[in-house]
Design an enzyme around this catalytic site. Structure first.
Site, PDB file in Angstrom:
ATOM      1  N   ASP A 219       4.524  -1.776 -31.200  1.00 47.59           N
ATOM      2  CA  ASP A 219       5.562  -1.809 -30.228  1.00 47.59           C
ATOM      3  C   ASP A 219       5.804  -0.478 -29.696  1.00 47.59           C
ATOM      4  O   ASP A 219       5.549   0.540 -30.287  1.00 47.59           O
ATOM      5  CB  ASP A 219       6.936  -2.313 -30.495  1.00 47.59           C
ATOM      6  CG  ASP A 219       7.971  -2.686 -29.425  1.00 47.59           C
ATOM      7  OD1 ASP A 219       7.430  -2.556 -28.186  1.00 47.59           O
ATOM      8  OD2 ASP A 219       8.714  -3.815 -29.633  1.00 47.59           O
TER       9      ASP A 219
HETATM   10  C1  BGC Z   1       9.655  -3.941 -26.217  1.00 46.67           C
HETATM   11  C2  BGC Z   1       8.176  -4.639 -26.095  1.00 46.67           C
HETATM   12  C3  BGC Z   1       7.548  -4.279 -24.603  1.00 46.67           C
HETATM   13  C4  BGC Z   1       7.420  -2.775 -24.829  1.00 46.67           C
HETATM   14  C5  BGC Z   1       6.670  -1.945 -23.533  1.00 46.67           C
HETATM   15  C6  BGC Z   1       9.477  -2.367 -25.983  1.00 46.67           C
HETATM   16  O1  BGC Z   1      10.715  -1.802 -26.105  1.00 46.67           O
HETATM   17  O2  BGC Z   1      10.176  -4.405 -27.613  1.00 46.67           O
HETATM   18  O3  BGC Z   1       8.510  -6.084 -26.049  1.00 46.67           O
HETATM   19  O4  BGC Z   1       6.578  -5.034 -24.593  1.00 46.67           O
HETATM   20  O5  BGC Z   1       8.625  -2.248 -24.989  1.00 46.67           O
HETATM   21  O6  BGC Z   1       7.785  -2.315 -22.416  1.00 46.67           O
END
Ligand code: BGC
Length: 683
Positions: A219
């Site tokens: 993530d």
């Molecule tokens: C979120 C993800 C997301 C990523 C990119 C993170 O903060 O938890 O679900 O895909 O950011 O934006």
């Protein structure tokens, strides 16, 4: 042609294991093509190089998709979103999320599918298949046990092995059968080890047990230690961070990571690069068609929760002209204010409906929302309908508002949450509506007996403070840019409601499992075990406001003729008739639950193991067949480290909701002695 790994220098390989920027993989100065990724899951959220977010179709949130219980709708959702990725040169959409809704407080529940792993996994599987059928990849997230947002980067989810397997991993396991190109790890720790560094989860389970052969991506910002994540099998760190390459290089020089580890991850990434480059991509839908798909999917997922006296669908014959209740409000100027009868819509959410929850999943649409009043007029020109532009939600609502509400035959009150209440990065503190909204519903009910409440929300709400004041309740959910059109179709009866709740609406927050912080306030102890969602309310014998799987229809269905055919050692076909005994065509979601009647371990009262959504025309009967297999009867035995089916009686419950059993029969499983444990009971 695939890049030959032996042509890459060590530096190129190490850089490939970290991103090029926020959304691209490293390209070795053009030697390797970059893979471009974007959020997901409710449409495309592409951040362009100039920092602007590209406008895209705001599709229903996954919470609405789940309330649709429709495999076809989830697949269509995926295909529609993939088109927008193709048009915008996006290779992988960072979706879907299958984290289980363990508590209604989780700020990100709108973005997840269900409290039940079978439903969540099955619909995610279709979404992934839909996206990938168009040559666009997906990222199944957040692996795993990310079930609240508060302190998500420092909190550990402390879970026993059986619960992890049966509840939190099962949704991933099912979705993985559609072979997502990537899996995204979660931010949190699981049993004291970060998801990004958790070898047990990333290697032993995801790779070895579930057979995942794509790229494991972090993530955004979830990597804590470069070498620990490599040793655990996390291939790609995103987004780019200045220090990441140096960290990996230092770890390599110290012998903390070796060539084999590096090459394995590089090969995974090169395979992804090839897939993205060679995928056959073809845009299928026009802009208008994508919007229509958003409306269709919203129509599947809107849930009719209450409909006393069949007040819905709206009927101009009874609603026009007649007056509401006579009450105790002063009615001076009545004649000048409005004509009597008709429907009065109250609440500015009917004009600017909340389209979805906040954070990385929020999609910026170019679509100009249409207000509910004009849409109702379009669909039902003969209906007398007005909109009250003075907010009745305010404690200072004018007398005029109440006079108009009193004169109307019915009032539609639009309430709920928006993306400031339900959002990534924060949990909710309460599951009630805003106090002013509750008050408004209750006040209106004292002057008009036909109060219809429309709720826009992405996760459970405590309805206890106002439900008795509502004659009808329509759960609009967070349903994207098509929400008001879908609502207008349902309110006027052009579409028969067919959504059912994928999440229990509890009677109150206190009635949900609130956990305990025994041992440490910084640890999220999953001491509810496998008893999550309806499994908890059933086991604790608690009333709920609206059960998992519940949803009304304008049609009426009768179930009959249950037959269970044995197809293999543990394979069965459960068949039954669903007859539409009303004058209206409609779709029915029938649910098959399994109960282990006498088990040697604690098991839920019942567990969802199959479902079907079928169009049944007025007066007609559809024969529904739902398959069951070994996993439908199994629990995870931690002593033997395997899924285990115990001999004995299992009840097969065919239900219209988790609390309404329509048909029931038993089967007896009698496996050979060597598959069973010996259990002796004292008389
Ligand atoms: C979120 C993800 C997301 C990523 C990119 C993170 O903060 O938890 O679900 O895909 O950011 O934006």
């Amino acid at each position: 042609m695939k890049i030959d790994i032996s042509t890459l220098t060590l530096e190129e390989k190490l850089r490939l294991l970290t991103g090029k920027d926020a959304w691209r993989t490293y390209d070795a100065n053009g030697k390797i093509s970059s893979v471009f990724v974007s959020d997901g899951p409710h449409g495309l959220r592409k951040v362009a190089d100039n920092g602007e977010t590209v406008k895209a179709t705001a599709m229903p949130n996954l919470s609405t998709v789940a309330n649709g219980w429709s495999r076809e709708a989830a697949y269509l959702d995926g295909r529609t979103i993939a088109d927008e990725c193709i048009k915008n040169d996006v290779d992988v959409i960072l979706a879907p999320g299958v984290n289980i809704k363990r508590t209604p407080l989780c700020g990100r529940n709108f973005e997840y599918l269900s409290e039940d792993p079978f439903l969540a996994g099955t619909l995610a599987k279709e979404y992934i298949a839909g996206v990938q059928s168009k040559g666009v990849g997906t990222s199944l997230k957040h692996f795993c046990a990310n079930n609240c947002e508060e302190d998500r980067l420092s909190k550990t989810s402390e879970i026993d092995e059986r619960t992890l397997k049966e509840i939190y991993l099962t949704a991933f396991e099912i979705a993985l059968s559609s072979k997502p190109w990537t899996v995204m790890c979660a931010y949190n720790l699981i049993n004291g080890v970060y998801a990004s560094e958790n070898k047990y989860l990333l290697k032993d389970i995801l790779r070895d047990e579930f057979g995942f052969d794509g790229v494991v991506v972090s993530d955004w910002g979830a990597v804590q230690s470069g070498f620990r994540r490599m040793r655990a099998g996390l291939d790609l760190e995103m987004p780019f961070r200045d220090h990441s390459y140096d960290d990996l290089k230092k770890a390599y020089d110290k012998g903390l990571i070796d060539d084999e580890m590096i090459n394995t991850s590089v090969e995974h990434i090169l395979k992804l690069v090839e897939k993205a480059k060679n995928a056959k991509k073809k845009v299928e839908f026009t802009d208008e068609e994508r919007h229509e798909n958003a409306v269709k999917i919203a129509e599947e997922g809107i849930v009719l929760l209450k409909n006393d006296d069949g007040i819905l669908p709206l009927n101009p014959g009874t609603l026009n002209g007649g007056a509401g209740l006579s009450g105790n409000v002063a009615v001076e100027r009545l004649e000048q204010i409005t004509t009597a009868g008709g429907v009065l819509i109250i609440g500015d959410k009917s004009v600017n409906p909340p389209l979805g929850g906040g954070g990385s999943a929020y999609v910026e649409t170019a679509f100009k929302q249409r207000d509910l009043k004009s849409l109702l007029k379009d669909k039902m020109s003969e209906l007398q309908v007005e909109y009250c532009n003075r907010s009745v939600m305010s404690p200072y609502a004018s007398k005029e508002t109440y006079v108009r509400a009193k004169k109307a035959s019915a009032v539609i009150v639009c309430v709920g949450n928006d993306r400031s209440v339900e959002t990534e990065g924060r949990d909710r503190a309460s599951i009630k509506l805003h106090a002013d909204e509750e008050k408004a519903i209750n006040r209106l009910a004292t002057i008009n007996e036909n109060v219809i409440v429309v709720v826009y929300a992405g996760s459970a709400i405590d309805v206890s403070g106002w439900i008795d004041s509502a004659k009808a309740v329509v759960w609009a959910g967070f349903s994207g840019e098509g929400v008001n059109e879908a609502l207008a179709d349902i309110l006027t009866g052009k579409v028969c409601p067919s959504g059912k709740l994928a999440e229990t609406l509890p009677t109150s927050l206190e009635d949900t499992y609130c956990g305990s912080s025994l041992g440490s306030p910084f640890v999220e102890r999953y001491d509810d075990g496998i008893f999550v969602g309806y499994r908890y309310y059933d086991a604790a014998d608690k009333e709920v406001a609206f059960p998992f799987g519940f949803g009304l229809s304008y049609a009426e269905f009768e179930y009959s003729d249950l037959a269970i055919e044995k197809k293999g050692e543990l394979d069965y076909a459960v068949s039954f008739n669903v007859k539409n005994v009303s004058g209206v065509d409609g779709k029915e979601v029938s649910q098959v639950y399994v109960k282990d009647v006498f088990a040697t371990v604690a098991r839920p009262e019942k567990e969802l193991k199959g479902f079907s959504k079928d169009l049944v025309k007025s007066g007609e009967t559809v024969r529904v067949t739902v398959p069951l297999n070994a996993r439908s009867f199994a629990y995870y035995n931690t002593a033997m480290k395997k899924w285990m089916v115990e001999n004995g009686e299992f009840e097969i419950l065919v239900c219209s909701s988790s609390r309404e059993v329509r048909l029931k029969a038993s089967i007896f499983i009698d496996l050979p002695e060597e598959t069973q444990q010996s259990v002796y009971y004292l008389d």
